[in-house]
Design an enzyme around this catalytic site. Structure first.
Site, short mmCIF file in Angstrom:
data_model
loop_
_atom_site.label_atom_id
_atom_site.label_comp_id
_atom_site.label_asym_id
_atom_site.label_seq_id
_atom_site.Cartn_x
_atom_site.Cartn_y
_atom_site.Cartn_z
N HIS A 8 -35.91 -36.35 6.42
CA HIS A 8 -37.08 -37.14 6.03
C HIS A 8 -38.01 -37.34 7.20
CE1 HIS A 8 -35.75 -40.70 8.22
NE2 HIS A 8 -34.53 -40.40 7.80
N GLU A 82 -27.69 -41.55 3.93
CA GLU A 82 -27.36 -41.50 5.35
C GLU A 82 -26.10 -42.31 5.66
OE1 GLU A 82 -27.03 -40.06 8.00
OE2 GLU A 82 -28.91 -40.21 9.10
#
Length: 188
Positions: A8, A82
Site C-alpha cells: 500500500h 498486516e
C-alpha cells in the site's frame, strides 16, 4: 499464473516510522501518488484481477490501481492483513525494539504466523483465480516475509507502493520482481 504484490501507499504513520500493523490508518497524498505510480510497473493489460487486504490503506491503493488498469476492484482477504503489533501498535519502531528486541513479546504476532497467513492467502487467491494474473495489494511485513519464503533468503525492506511479482509457470512459485526490480540473488 502470476501474483503481483503491491505494498500500500504511504500513510502518516509510515512517514513517522510508527508500527501500524492491523491499525486502520488511511493513505496520505504521497501514498496516493505511489499507488498511481505502481500502475506503470504492473503494466496495464497484464492483469486479470485485483484483490487486497481489507484495511483502508490497502483498499484505497487497490482502487487507485484498479482504476489505472481499467479493472474492477475484487474482494478483500482477511489473511492479507498486516502483522498485528499488539502493544507496539502506534509506537515508533525504535521504541518498540527497545521494549521487545526483534519485535518478540508484547503480544506481537510471530513472523511464522505472518508467513503462514501469507501462504494460505496465496493458496486461496490461486484457487479463486486459477491460471489468472492477480494484483494483490497488502502490507510490507506480510509481503517481505512471505516472499522471502519463496526466494530462499530474507528480502530487504519492501517500499511503499512498490511491486513484487511471483510466477508459477513451472509448477512452483518463483520470485521475479521485488521493489520494482529483478532480484539480485538467485533463490537457493
Amino acid at each position: 499464473m502470476k501474483l503481483g504484490f503491491v505494498r500500500h501507499g504511504q500513510t502518516q504513520w509510515n512517514l513517522e516510522g510508527r508500527l501500524q500493523g492491523s491499525s486502520d490508518i488511511p493513505l496520505n497524498d504521497t501514498g496516493r501518488a505511489q499507488a498511481r505510480e505502481a500502475v506503470s510497473v504492473l503494466e496495464p493489460g497484464q492483469w486479470d484481477a485485483i484483490v487486497s487486504s481489507p484495511l483502508s490503506r490497502a483498499r484505497e491503493t487497490a482502487q487507485i490501481i484498479a482504476d489505472g488498469l481499467g479493472l474492477e476492484l475484487g474482494p478483500s482477504y482477511d489473511l492479507l492483513i498486516e502483522r498485528d503489533y499488539a502493544q507496539g501498535e502506534g509506537m515508533v519502531e525504535t521504541e518498540a525494539l527497545a521494549l521487545w528486541p526483534d519485535k518478540h513479546g508484547g503480544g506481537i504476532e510471530p513472523l511464522d504466523s505472518v508467513v503462514e497467513r501469507g501462504l494460505r492467502a496465496i493458496e486461496q487467491i490461486a484457487a479463486d483465480y486459477p491460471g489468472m494474473n492477480v494484483a494483490v495489494i497488502c502490507h510490507g511485513t506480510i509481503i517481505r516475509y512471505t516472499l522471502s519464503h519463496f526466494a530462499g533468503y530474507k528480502l530487504d525492506t519492501i517500499r511503499n507502493g512498490s511491486v513484487a511479482i511471483i510466477g508459477n509457470e513451472s509448477g512452483s512459485w518463483q520470485l521475479e520482481l521485488v521493489n520494482d526490480q529483478v532480484p539480485n540473488r538467485v533463490a537457493g
